[in-house]
Scaffold this motif. Structure first.
Motif, PDB file in Angstrom:
ATOM      1  N   ARG A   1     -20.990  90.128  16.061  1.00  9.72           N
ATOM      2  CA  ARG A   1     -21.983  89.754  14.772  1.00  9.72           C
ATOM      3  C   ARG A   1     -23.022  90.854  14.976  1.00  9.72           C
ATOM      4  NH1 ARG A   1     -23.403  85.656  17.871  1.00  9.72           N
ATOM      5  NH2 ARG A   1     -25.487  85.176  18.047  1.00  9.72           N
ATOM      6  N   VAL A   2     -23.573  91.116  15.986  1.00 15.38           N
ATOM      7  CA  VAL A   2     -24.745  92.190  16.178  1.00 15.38           C
ATOM      8  C   VAL A   2     -24.219  93.445  16.149  1.00 15.38           C
ATOM      9  CG1 VAL A   2     -26.475  92.911  17.968  1.00 15.38           C
ATOM     10  CG2 VAL A   2     -26.127  90.464  17.612  1.00 15.38           C
ATOM     11  N   ALA A   3     -23.098  93.650  16.586  1.00 12.55           N
ATOM     12  CA  ALA A   3     -22.592  95.201  16.591  1.00 12.55           C
ATOM     13  C   ALA A   3     -22.465  95.409  14.949  1.00 12.55           C
ATOM     14  CB  ALA A   3     -21.326  95.278  17.399  1.00 12.55           C
ATOM     15  N   ALA A   4     -21.939  94.438  14.355  1.00 10.67           N
ATOM     16  CA  ALA A   4     -21.455  94.477  12.915  1.00 10.67           C
ATOM     17  C   ALA A   4     -22.856  94.815  12.153  1.00 10.67           C
ATOM     18  CB  ALA A   4     -20.719  93.424  12.274  1.00 10.67           C
ATOM     19  N   ALA A   5     -23.691  94.134  12.621  1.00  6.33           N
ATOM     20  CA  ALA A   5     -25.187  94.149  11.919  1.00  6.33           C
ATOM     21  C   ALA A   5     -25.654  95.561  12.147  1.00  6.33           C
ATOM     22  CB  ALA A   5     -26.153  93.235  12.271  1.00  6.33           C
ATOM     23  N   ILE A   6     -25.696  95.925  13.331  1.00  2.00           N
ATOM     24  CA  ILE A   6     -26.133  97.231  13.617  1.00  2.00           C
ATOM     25  C   ILE A   6     -25.460  98.592  12.672  1.00  2.00           C
ATOM     26  CG2 ILE A   6     -26.125  99.219  15.549  1.00  2.00           C
ATOM     27  CD1 ILE A   6     -26.777  96.788  17.526  1.00  2.00           C
TER      28      ILE A   6
ATOM     29  N   ARG B   1     -11.081  91.527  16.595  1.00  2.00           N
ATOM     30  CA  ARG B   1     -12.046  90.819  15.950  1.00  2.00           C
ATOM     31  C   ARG B   1     -13.335  91.495  15.989  1.00  2.00           C
ATOM     32  NH1 ARG B   1     -15.238  87.593  18.622  1.00  2.00           N
ATOM     33  NH2 ARG B   1     -14.051  87.526  20.525  1.00  2.00           N
ATOM     34  N   HIS B   2     -13.572  92.231  17.222  1.00  2.00           N
ATOM     35  CA  HIS B   2     -14.970  92.927  17.159  1.00  2.00           C
ATOM     36  C   HIS B   2     -14.913  94.038  16.085  1.00  2.00           C
ATOM     37  CE1 HIS B   2     -16.370  91.979  21.475  1.00  2.00           C
ATOM     38  NE2 HIS B   2     -15.938  90.566  20.995  1.00  2.00           N
ATOM     39  N   ARG B   3     -13.818  94.441  15.930  1.00  2.00           N
ATOM     40  CA  ARG B   3     -14.017  95.499  14.933  1.00  2.00           C
ATOM     41  C   ARG B   3     -14.203  95.051  13.389  1.00  2.00           C
ATOM     42  NH1 ARG B   3     -10.084 100.615  16.235  1.00  2.00           N
ATOM     43  NH2 ARG B   3     -11.119 101.014  18.179  1.00  2.00           N
ATOM     44  N   LEU B   4     -13.541  93.773  13.402  1.00  2.04           N
ATOM     45  CA  LEU B   4     -13.855  93.244  12.131  1.00  2.04           C
ATOM     46  C   LEU B   4     -15.320  92.503  12.046  1.00  2.04           C
ATOM     47  CD1 LEU B   4     -10.578  91.441  11.734  1.00  2.04           C
ATOM     48  CD2 LEU B   4     -11.414  93.324  10.514  1.00  2.04           C
ATOM     49  N   GLY B   5     -16.093  92.439  12.927  1.00  3.31           N
ATOM     50  CA  GLY B   5     -17.268  92.193  13.137  1.00  3.31           C
ATOM     51  C   GLY B   5     -17.441  90.510  12.900  1.00  3.31           C
ATOM     52  N   LEU B   6     -16.282  89.852  13.532  1.00  2.00           N
ATOM     53  CA  LEU B   6     -16.246  88.559  13.442  1.00  2.00           C
ATOM     54  C   LEU B   6     -16.578  87.709  14.583  1.00  2.00           C
ATOM     55  CD1 LEU B   6     -13.078  88.133  11.103  1.00  2.00           C
ATOM     56  CD2 LEU B   6     -15.078  87.813  10.516  1.00  2.00           C
ATOM     57  N   ALA B   7     -16.776  86.554  14.730  1.00  2.00           N
ATOM     58  CA  ALA B   7     -16.844  85.616  15.998  1.00  2.00           C
ATOM     59  C   ALA B   7     -15.669  84.764  16.185  1.00  2.00           C
ATOM     60  CB  ALA B   7     -18.201  84.782  15.581  1.00  2.00           C
ATOM     61  N   GLN B   8     -15.423  84.420  17.285  1.00  2.00           N
ATOM     62  CA  GLN B   8     -14.342  83.573  17.384  1.00  2.00           C
ATOM     63  C   GLN B   8     -14.601  82.175  16.561  1.00  2.00           C
ATOM     64  OE1 GLN B   8     -14.533  82.418  21.593  1.00  2.00           O
ATOM     65  NE2 GLN B   8     -13.550  84.217  22.180  1.00  2.00           N
ATOM     66  N   LYS B   9     -15.438  81.681  16.293  1.00  2.00           N
ATOM     67  CA  LYS B   9     -15.577  80.602  15.173  1.00  2.00           C
ATOM     68  C   LYS B   9     -15.070  80.984  13.705  1.00  2.00           C
ATOM     69  CE  LYS B   9     -20.501  81.265  13.789  1.00  2.00           C
ATOM     70  NZ  LYS B   9     -21.745  80.453  13.527  1.00  2.00           N
TER      71      LYS B   9
ATOM     72  N   GLN C   1     -12.307  77.268  21.004  1.00  2.00           N
ATOM     73  CA  GLN C   1     -11.710  77.611  22.322  1.00  2.00           C
ATOM     74  C   GLN C   1     -10.245  77.765  22.442  1.00  2.00           C
ATOM     75  OE1 GLN C   1     -13.570  74.829  21.326  1.00  2.00           O
ATOM     76  NE2 GLN C   1     -15.361  74.542  22.593  1.00  2.00           N
ATOM     77  N   MET C   2      -9.582  77.468  21.374  1.00  2.00           N
ATOM     78  CA  MET C   2      -8.180  77.860  21.158  1.00  2.00           C
ATOM     79  C   MET C   2      -8.266  79.381  20.765  1.00  2.00           C
ATOM     80  SD  MET C   2      -4.946  77.043  21.173  1.00  2.00           S
ATOM     81  CE  MET C   2      -3.385  77.653  20.708  1.00  2.00           C
ATOM     82  N   VAL C   3      -9.029  79.788  20.028  1.00  2.00           N
ATOM     83  CA  VAL C   3      -9.223  81.260  19.750  1.00  2.00           C
ATOM     84  C   VAL C   3      -9.575  81.813  21.135  1.00  2.00           C
ATOM     85  CG1 VAL C   3     -10.454  83.027  18.697  1.00  2.00           C
ATOM     86  CG2 VAL C   3      -9.837  81.016  17.583  1.00  2.00           C
ATOM     87  N   SER C   4     -10.424  81.409  21.749  1.00  2.00           N
ATOM     88  CA  SER C   4     -10.786  82.005  23.030  1.00  2.00           C
ATOM     89  C   SER C   4      -9.582  81.895  23.978  1.00  2.00           C
ATOM     90  CB  SER C   4     -11.668  81.208  23.793  1.00  2.00           C
ATOM     91  OG  SER C   4     -12.132  81.710  24.947  1.00  2.00           O
TER      92      SER C   4
ATOM     93  N   ARG D   1      -2.735  86.418   9.643  1.00  2.00           N
ATOM     94  CA  ARG D   1      -3.445  86.485   8.544  1.00  2.00           C
ATOM     95  C   ARG D   1      -4.774  86.369   8.818  1.00  2.00           C
ATOM     96  NH1 ARG D   1       0.480  83.866   5.551  1.00  2.00           N
ATOM     97  NH2 ARG D   1      -0.301  82.061   6.521  1.00  2.00           N
ATOM     98  N   ALA D   2      -5.371  85.649   9.705  1.00  2.00           N
ATOM     99  CA  ALA D   2      -6.813  85.387  10.236  1.00  2.00           C
ATOM    100  C   ALA D   2      -7.334  86.810  10.791  1.00  2.00           C
ATOM    101  CB  ALA D   2      -6.996  84.391  11.104  1.00  2.00           C
ATOM    102  N   TYR D   3      -6.606  87.395  11.102  1.00  2.00           N
ATOM    103  CA  TYR D   3      -7.216  88.672  11.825  1.00  2.00           C
ATOM    104  C   TYR D   3      -6.743  90.066  10.954  1.00  2.00           C
ATOM    105  CZ  TYR D   3      -7.839  86.936  16.712  1.00  2.00           C
ATOM    106  OH  TYR D   3      -8.113  86.215  17.715  1.00  2.00           O
TER     107      TYR D   3
END
Length: 150
Positions: free
Chosen positions: A47-52, A76-84, A95-98, A115-117
């Motif tokens: 989320r910080v990388a996405a904000a930057i 997920r990082h490229r989408l700027g999303l958190a596991q939650k 935890q399942m996503v992890s 679909r989620a990704y």
């Protein structure tokens, strides 16, 4: 594994003429967080990388480095999303996503995960396989390091 491209972010900041403090204000994070990310001291949270990236006026993917096939975590990082965020989209716990992103265990409905990704089923399966291979590689490296390479 996807990492934050500190050099690219630094170049964009310098080209825009924006200082650390101003970039921090635009991104909604502390100047220290910006400094650590742009100096490559820490890989910022997604989320910080996405904000930057937003503050610099570029897509989040432009500030990502990837080596080899993209894993689910990379995507997920490229989408700027958190596991939650993914957990909410799939209807599972964080935890399942992890576990899935670490290549541990399978999933019952991969089409929901895809679909989620924001991926096709084929793309998601490829990224899931890359996640599993990445996990196996990390385990092999740990074993090698603890046995002295024997």
């Amino acid at each position: 594994m996807s990492r934050f491209d500190a050099a690219r972010a630094r170049a964009l900041r310098l080209n825009s003429g924006v200082g650390f403090e101003d970039l921090a204000l635009l991104a909604g994070v502390s100047p220290n967080t910006i400094r650590n990310a742009l100096e490559g001291k820490h890989n910022p949270w997604p989320r910080v990388a996405a904000a930057i990236a937003r503050a610099l006026g570029v897509p989040a993917a432009e500030l990502s480095l990837a080596s080899g096939p993209l894993t689910l975590r990379d995507i997920r990082h490229r989408l700027g999303l958190a596991q939650k965020d993914i957990a909410t989209r799939v209807g599972v716990c964080r935890q399942m996503v992890s576990r899935v992103e670490r290549g541990v265990g399978g999933v019952g409905a991969p089409e929901h995960w895809a679909r989620a990704y924001g991926l096709t089923l084929k793309q998601w399966l490829r990224a899931h396989q890359a996640s599993q291979k990445s996990a196996l590689k990390r385990v092999e490296e740990r074993i090698k390091n603890t046995t002295g390479g024997k």
